[in-house]
Motif scaffolding. Structure first.
Motif, PDB file in Angstrom:
ATOM      1  N   ILE A 134       0.792  -1.170   0.194  1.00 23.04           N
ATOM      2  CA  ILE A 134      -0.053  -0.061  -0.151  1.00 23.04           C
ATOM      3  C   ILE A 134       0.845   1.401  -0.045  1.00 23.04           C
ATOM      4  CG2 ILE A 134      -1.502   1.270   1.278  1.00 23.04           C
ATOM      5  CD1 ILE A 134      -2.829  -1.433   2.419  1.00 23.04           C
ATOM      6  N   PRO A 135       0.783   2.211  -1.062  1.00 27.35           N
ATOM      7  CA  PRO A 135       1.391   3.611  -1.048  1.00 27.35           C
ATOM      8  C   PRO A 135       1.417   4.132   0.153  1.00 27.35           C
ATOM      9  CG  PRO A 135       0.251   2.874  -2.973  1.00 27.35           C
ATOM     10  CD  PRO A 135      -0.190   1.906  -2.261  1.00 27.35           C
ATOM     11  N   ASN A 136       2.565   4.725   0.758  1.00 24.67           N
ATOM     12  CA  ASN A 136       2.595   5.801   1.799  1.00 24.67           C
ATOM     13  C   ASN A 136       2.264   5.265   3.194  1.00 24.67           C
ATOM     14  OD1 ASN A 136       2.601   8.047  -0.106  1.00 24.67           O
ATOM     15  ND2 ASN A 136       0.426   7.628  -0.632  1.00 24.67           N
ATOM     16  N   LEU A 137       2.260   4.100   3.053  1.00 24.34           N
ATOM     17  CA  LEU A 137       2.151   3.168   4.425  1.00 24.34           C
ATOM     18  C   LEU A 137       3.391   2.709   4.760  1.00 24.34           C
ATOM     19  CD1 LEU A 137       0.165   2.641   6.653  1.00 24.34           C
ATOM     20  CD2 LEU A 137      -0.606   0.424   5.398  1.00 24.34           C
ATOM     21  N   GLY A 138       4.298   2.891   5.579  1.00 20.55           N
ATOM     22  CA  GLY A 138       5.454   2.444   5.964  1.00 20.55           C
ATOM     23  C   GLY A 138       5.606   1.400   7.006  1.00 20.55           C
ATOM     24  N   ASP A 139       6.959   0.984   7.254  1.00 22.03           N
ATOM     25  CA  ASP A 139       7.022  -0.062   8.255  1.00 22.03           C
ATOM     26  C   ASP A 139       6.561   0.136   9.719  1.00 22.03           C
ATOM     27  OD1 ASP A 139       8.387  -2.540   6.821  1.00 22.03           O
ATOM     28  OD2 ASP A 139       9.600  -0.603   6.334  1.00 22.03           O
ATOM     29  N   SER A 140       6.790   1.687  10.028  1.00 28.67           N
ATOM     30  CA  SER A 140       6.553   2.014  11.246  1.00 28.67           C
ATOM     31  C   SER A 140       4.853   2.163  11.579  1.00 28.67           C
ATOM     32  CB  SER A 140       7.286   3.167  11.822  1.00 28.67           C
ATOM     33  OG  SER A 140       6.844   4.352  10.884  1.00 28.67           O
ATOM     34  N   SER A 141       4.254   2.754  10.293  1.00 27.72           N
ATOM     35  CA  SER A 141       2.795   2.937  10.269  1.00 27.72           C
ATOM     36  C   SER A 141       2.083   1.405  10.568  1.00 27.72           C
ATOM     37  CB  SER A 141       2.483   3.476   9.251  1.00 27.72           C
ATOM     38  OG  SER A 141       2.755   4.922   9.292  1.00 27.72           O
ATOM     39  N   ILE A 142       2.746   0.311   9.551  1.00 26.08           N
ATOM     40  CA  ILE A 142       2.190  -0.917   9.667  1.00 26.08           C
ATOM     41  C   ILE A 142       2.130  -1.334  11.049  1.00 26.08           C
ATOM     42  CG2 ILE A 142       2.533  -3.374   8.790  1.00 26.08           C
ATOM     43  CD1 ILE A 142       3.233  -1.969   6.208  1.00 26.08           C
ATOM     44  N   LYS A 143       3.287  -1.137  11.870  1.00 29.63           N
ATOM     45  CA  LYS A 143       3.674  -1.952  13.078  1.00 29.63           C
ATOM     46  C   LYS A 143       2.522  -1.037  13.999  1.00 29.63           C
ATOM     47  CE  LYS A 143       8.286  -2.478  12.358  1.00 29.63           C
ATOM     48  NZ  LYS A 143       9.796  -2.259  12.780  1.00 29.63           N
ATOM     49  N   LYS A 144       2.492   0.283  14.008  1.00 27.37           N
ATOM     50  CA  LYS A 144       1.348   0.705  14.629  1.00 27.37           C
ATOM     51  C   LYS A 144      -0.135   0.293  14.524  1.00 27.37           C
ATOM     52  CE  LYS A 144       1.872   5.393  15.294  1.00 27.37           C
ATOM     53  NZ  LYS A 144       1.898   6.831  15.091  1.00 27.37           N
TER      54      LYS A 144
ATOM     55  N   LYS B 247      -8.711   6.927  13.744  1.00 30.34           N
ATOM     56  CA  LYS B 247      -8.722   7.290  15.090  1.00 30.34           C
ATOM     57  C   LYS B 247      -7.602   7.012  15.798  1.00 30.34           C
ATOM     58  CE  LYS B 247     -13.632   6.175  15.831  1.00 30.34           C
ATOM     59  NZ  LYS B 247     -14.496   5.366  16.442  1.00 30.34           N
ATOM     60  N   ILE B 248      -6.568   6.354  15.077  1.00 36.27           N
ATOM     61  CA  ILE B 248      -5.324   5.926  15.405  1.00 36.27           C
ATOM     62  C   ILE B 248      -4.357   7.092  15.361  1.00 36.27           C
ATOM     63  CG2 ILE B 248      -3.183   4.327  15.309  1.00 36.27           C
ATOM     64  CD1 ILE B 248      -5.354   2.444  14.300  1.00 36.27           C
ATOM     65  N   ASP B 249      -3.452   7.318  16.127  1.00 36.70           N
ATOM     66  CA  ASP B 249      -2.730   8.600  16.147  1.00 36.70           C
ATOM     67  C   ASP B 249      -1.613   8.493  14.874  1.00 36.70           C
ATOM     68  OD1 ASP B 249      -1.495  11.301  16.902  1.00 36.70           O
ATOM     69  OD2 ASP B 249       0.040  10.125  17.835  1.00 36.70           O
ATOM     70  N   GLY B 250      -1.494   9.571  14.103  1.00 35.31           N
ATOM     71  CA  GLY B 250      -0.527   9.343  13.284  1.00 35.31           C
ATOM     72  C   GLY B 250      -0.871   8.817  11.951  1.00 35.31           C
ATOM     73  N   ILE B 251      -2.157   8.066  11.861  1.00 31.23           N
ATOM     74  CA  ILE B 251      -2.757   7.496  10.713  1.00 31.23           C
ATOM     75  C   ILE B 251      -3.815   8.385  10.065  1.00 31.23           C
ATOM     76  CG2 ILE B 251      -3.877   5.336   9.785  1.00 31.23           C
ATOM     77  CD1 ILE B 251      -1.109   4.839  11.161  1.00 31.23           C
ATOM     78  N   GLY B 252      -3.531   8.675   8.874  1.00 29.24           N
ATOM     79  CA  GLY B 252      -4.202   9.909   8.286  1.00 29.24           C
ATOM     80  C   GLY B 252      -4.766   9.182   6.912  1.00 29.24           C
ATOM     81  N   ARG B 253      -5.665   9.863   6.217  1.00 35.49           N
ATOM     82  CA  ARG B 253      -6.302   9.526   4.826  1.00 35.49           C
ATOM     83  C   ARG B 253      -5.081   8.891   3.924  1.00 35.49           C
ATOM     84  NH1 ARG B 253     -11.720   9.854   5.492  1.00 35.49           N
ATOM     85  NH2 ARG B 253     -12.423  11.311   7.015  1.00 35.49           N
ATOM     86  N   VAL B 254      -4.365   9.666   3.804  1.00 34.93           N
ATOM     87  CA  VAL B 254      -3.316   9.439   2.777  1.00 34.93           C
ATOM     88  C   VAL B 254      -2.605   7.953   2.778  1.00 34.93           C
ATOM     89  CG1 VAL B 254      -0.995   9.881   1.858  1.00 34.93           C
ATOM     90  CG2 VAL B 254      -2.930  11.722   2.266  1.00 34.93           C
ATOM     91  N   LYS B 255      -2.388   7.443   4.360  1.00 36.39           N
ATOM     92  CA  LYS B 255      -1.738   6.331   4.317  1.00 36.39           C
ATOM     93  C   LYS B 255      -2.750   5.090   4.252  1.00 36.39           C
ATOM     94  CE  LYS B 255       1.528   7.993   7.732  1.00 36.39           C
ATOM     95  NZ  LYS B 255       2.412   7.862   8.855  1.00 36.39           N
ATOM     96  N   ILE B 256      -4.148   5.195   4.295  1.00 31.97           N
ATOM     97  CA  ILE B 256      -4.924   4.172   4.297  1.00 31.97           C
ATOM     98  C   ILE B 256      -5.853   4.131   2.846  1.00 31.97           C
ATOM     99  CG2 ILE B 256      -4.860   3.641   6.846  1.00 31.97           C
ATOM    100  CD1 ILE B 256      -7.439   4.787   7.078  1.00 31.97           C
ATOM    101  N   LYS B 257      -5.284   5.326   2.084  1.00 25.90           N
ATOM    102  CA  LYS B 257      -6.335   5.468   1.088  1.00 25.90           C
ATOM    103  C   LYS B 257      -6.754   4.412   0.163  1.00 25.90           C
ATOM    104  CE  LYS B 257      -6.749   8.455  -3.113  1.00 25.90           C
ATOM    105  NZ  LYS B 257      -5.878   9.554  -3.773  1.00 25.90           N
ATOM    106  N   GLU B 258      -5.855   3.516  -0.007  1.00 30.69           N
ATOM    107  CA  GLU B 258      -5.827   2.355  -0.971  1.00 30.69           C
ATOM    108  C   GLU B 258      -5.704   0.891  -0.288  1.00 30.69           C
ATOM    109  OE1 GLU B 258      -3.422   2.083  -4.411  1.00 30.69           O
ATOM    110  OE2 GLU B 258      -3.016   4.192  -4.430  1.00 30.69           O
ATOM    111  N   LEU B 259      -6.180   1.193   1.109  1.00 26.24           N
ATOM    112  CA  LEU B 259      -6.371  -0.007   2.013  1.00 26.24           C
ATOM    113  C   LEU B 259      -7.083  -1.470   1.414  1.00 26.24           C
ATOM    114  CD1 LEU B 259      -5.267  -1.072   4.716  1.00 26.24           C
ATOM    115  CD2 LEU B 259      -7.507  -0.424   5.617  1.00 26.24           C
ATOM    116  N   HIS B 260      -8.091  -1.112   0.720  1.00 28.44           N
ATOM    117  CA  HIS B 260      -9.013  -2.166   0.237  1.00 28.44           C
ATOM    118  C   HIS B 260      -8.905  -2.108  -1.425  1.00 28.44           C
ATOM    119  CE1 HIS B 260     -11.345  -1.016   4.175  1.00 28.44           C
ATOM    120  NE2 HIS B 260     -10.696  -2.213   4.261  1.00 28.44           N
ATOM    121  N   ASN B 261      -7.707  -1.648  -1.832  1.00 32.53           N
ATOM    122  CA  ASN B 261      -7.616  -2.104  -3.387  1.00 32.53           C
ATOM    123  C   ASN B 261      -7.120  -3.430  -3.505  1.00 32.53           C
ATOM    124  OD1 ASN B 261      -6.810  -2.104  -6.025  1.00 32.53           O
ATOM    125  ND2 ASN B 261      -5.597  -0.058  -5.803  1.00 32.53           N
TER     126      ASN B 261
END
Length: 367
Positions: A15-25, A46-60
């Motif tokens: 998933i673009p823009n979703l890095g290792d540290s964000s995945i762990k979080k 609702k998770i701190d540091g997780i914005g729309r850009v990071k999960i935009k393509e979560l269900h692609n």
């Protein structure tokens, strides 16, 4: 880890823009990679540091298809699939916030309860750099460390070949997937490396090789070990970046000093001058700073390996102290027929090399 969770973790990695540290979080918050993929975006936001850009393509679903293909590649080629939650995942790398959530491995790598060193440096290594690297690894071989490097030209391959020569485990951290090898001329060393360790990477078989990958690869080299050693570097280069990353991970960093006029010593000299690396002039420096104590039964062997370069007066002094034990300075001068002013200089040099220890009352003894 079951295949469902492996596939979910691979999908998250694509998933673009979703890095290792964000995945762990995300996983830490909801419990698993599979649960992350099944979660409503509104809950994840609702998770701190997780914005729309990071999960935009979560269900692609396209990302899952690519992940399925990569999982097949891993299984068909019998590769190691290590996640940051696995017991066999490198311990020190687990504590790096941006450490890879997945490591692909090949070979017979075993890092448990091992002393681990990363050795990096210029691709245009000089004869001095080669000699220092080879002698260093020969000297510390009795401690059975694992030698980590990048399998590149110059210092990297010198360190890994020296490790193999002395029966040590060595791991090459690659800047590409395990379906290729760079540089191609090093393909002749693959079998030897895999027999004595292996390769790690977090790049996929579908990733296009790019020189920018080296920067990402360097965080693995810096994070996986107890210390990073820089052997020759110009005033710019990947080795200095690796040293900076190691410092950011609170790892020890060592640099081999050189003449101020040598272009390939400028980087190391700068690291030392700016106190971003310990000066490394002998194996004894490494053992002292890392507090690597030799087991009693190996002490004599290690000392012999460390200090085979003693010559002339120093060798005579060392042999005398080994035979007679603690001796006052004046008696050493008399028995070895060395003027006191010269003896003091020799003893200081030998103390820095770690072969002689000063004691109260002008006493000295061999280590």
């Amino acid at each position: 880890m079951n295949d469902t969770e492996k596939l979910a973790l691979l999908t998250l990695k694509k998933i673009p823009n979703l890095g290792d540290s964000s995945i762990k979080k995300l996983i830490r918050t909801v419990g698993s990679a599979d649960t992350v993929l099944k979660s409503k975006p509104s809950n994840l936001l609702k998770i701190d540091g997780i914005g729309r850009v990071k999960i935009k393509e979560l269900h692609n679903t396209e990302h899952q298809h690519v992940a399925e293909a990569e999982l097949r590649f891993v299984e068909e080629n019998n590769l190691q699939f290590l996640t940051y939650q696995d017991q066999d995942y490198p311990d020190k790398l687990k504590h790096c916030l941006d450490g890879p959530v997945i490591l692909f491995g090949r070979g017979a790598i075993d890092l448990k309860s091992k002393k681990i060193l990363s050795i990096v440096g210029t691709r245009k290594v000089t004869k001095y750099g080669v000699s220092f690297c080879e002698e260093l690894i020969e000297a510390i071989a009795p401690l059975n460390p694992v030698i980590i490097s990048g399998f590149a030209y110059g210092v990297d391959i010198t360190a890994q070949r020296a490790a193999i020569k002395h029966g040590l485990q060595t791991v090459g951290c690659l800047a590409h997937g395990l379906n290729q090898m760079y540089p191609k001329t090093h393909a002749k060393y693959i079998e030897q490396v895999e027999a004595n360790g292996g390769f790690f990477t977090d790049f996929w078989s579908t990733d296009v090789f790019d020189r920018n990958n080296f920067l990402s690869r360097n965080r693995i080299i810096a994070g996986i070990s107890e210390a990073t050693i820089v052997i020759e570097s110009a005033d710019k280069g990947g080795s200095l970046v690796t040293a900076e990353i190691a410092n950011s991970y609170n790892r020890e960093v060592f640099a081999v000093p050189g003449r101020t006029t040598d272009a390939l010593s400028r980087g190391c000299n700068t690291l030392i001058k700016t106190q971003r690396a310990h000066m490394l002039t002998s194996p004894a420096d490494l053992l002292y700073m890392l507090n690597w104590e030799a087991k009693e039964e190996n002490t004599a062997v290690i000392q012999k390996e460390l200090f085979v370069t003693l010559e002339g007066d120093e060798e005579r002094i060392y042999n005398f102290l080994t035979a007679h034990g603690k001796t006052v300075l004046d008696s050493i001068a008399l028995q070895c027929s060395i003027p006191t002013y010269k003896l003091a200089s020799h003893l200081l040099s030998m103390e820095l090399k770690g072969v002689v220890k000063p004691l109260p009352g002008k006493l000295f003894e061999a280590v």
